[in-house]
Design a protein around this motif. Sequence first.
Motif, short mmCIF file in Angstrom:
data_model
loop_
_atom_site.label_atom_id
_atom_site.label_comp_id
_atom_site.label_asym_id
_atom_site.label_seq_id
_atom_site.Cartn_x
_atom_site.Cartn_y
_atom_site.Cartn_z
N ILE A 117 0.84 -1.21 0.00
CA ILE A 117 0.00 0.00 0.00
C ILE A 117 0.87 1.25 0.00
CG2 ILE A 117 -1.73 1.30 1.29
CD1 ILE A 117 -2.76 -1.38 2.39
N ILE A 118 1.92 1.26 0.85
CA ILE A 118 2.80 2.43 0.92
C ILE A 118 3.52 2.64 -0.40
CG2 ILE A 118 4.88 3.37 2.01
CD1 ILE A 118 3.96 2.04 4.62
N THR A 119 3.97 1.54 -1.02
CA THR A 119 4.65 1.65 -2.31
C THR A 119 3.73 2.27 -3.36
OG1 THR A 119 6.01 -0.29 -1.81
CG2 THR A 119 5.85 0.37 -4.12
N PHE A 120 2.46 1.85 -3.36
CA PHE A 120 1.49 2.43 -4.29
C PHE A 120 1.30 3.92 -4.02
CE2 PHE A 120 -1.19 -1.37 -5.95
CZ PHE A 120 -0.03 -2.04 -6.29
N LEU A 121 1.31 4.31 -2.73
CA LEU A 121 1.16 5.72 -2.39
C LEU A 121 2.38 6.52 -2.83
CD1 LEU A 121 -0.43 5.50 1.18
CD2 LEU A 121 -1.54 6.27 -0.92
N VAL A 122 3.57 5.96 -2.64
CA VAL A 122 4.79 6.64 -3.09
C VAL A 122 4.74 6.85 -4.60
CG1 VAL A 122 7.30 6.45 -3.31
CG2 VAL A 122 6.19 5.78 -1.17
#
Length: 271
Positions: free
Chosen positions: A117-122
């Motif tokens: 999820i964090i990677t997608f947000l980055v």
Amino acid sequence: MTSLTRNLPWFVRDLGVGAIGETCYVSLVENLNVGDVPCLKLSLSKGLGIGIVVGGSIMKVPQLLLIVKARSARGLSLESYVLETLAYAIQTTYSFRNRFPFSTYGENFFLTIQNIIITFLVILYASHKTLSQSPSSRLATAALATAVTATVLITVPISFLAYLQISTLPISVASKLPQIRQNMRSQSTGQLSAFAVLSQIAGCLARLFTTATEVGDPLVAAGFALALALNCILGFQMWMYWGKDPFDGDMIEKGLSRNSLPVSLPSRKSD
């Protein structure tokens, strides 16, 4: 006292036996044999394992909320998160397919989900100057890569998966170095969450103990030891750069300062 411990409700007994096994439950609970060192170590390991799994389920939530609240992933390295997520996914699949106790790797499962999820947000909040594709195209590419990676990890032979587990050692190094380098260059940790970094340090320490007690796999232990060392470096950077503005770090890298920025002057009225 033993007459009480030997007549605990069935659901308490079943829970205890499920956690530490019949032999250790009888020794520690029913017979109150506090001198049974092997069972004490196993019980401590199980307790730590459950605590780590619970902690891992929320470890990256503060980092996620920081990004969403600021609508920015400034200071976070995309390369670091991609590689870290891959390492977590390999470790989770390796442990699951070897049927290790969930308490010895469960946090890696939750961290994999949170990291995705964090990677997608980055990727979503990345500057257009950094990535040429549109946000929707970048996210679609990331989703496809995630699905392909998951399929490969689930279907490859277990013998080949062991080699992938070995590869998590250099992947762990490679996943932390871009973030460490970025912190050094900007003299700031940006949106990096102190809670996440400190939790990972504590988790790695506990995992070294639970792995030695319950699994004994040197590949898994080596991965946690290396992760501990690299997370300690990030923790030191959090302390060293605490309170520093990411803006100041970017200006230092460019050889500028706040005072050197152009200031717009009020327009003069015509006479």
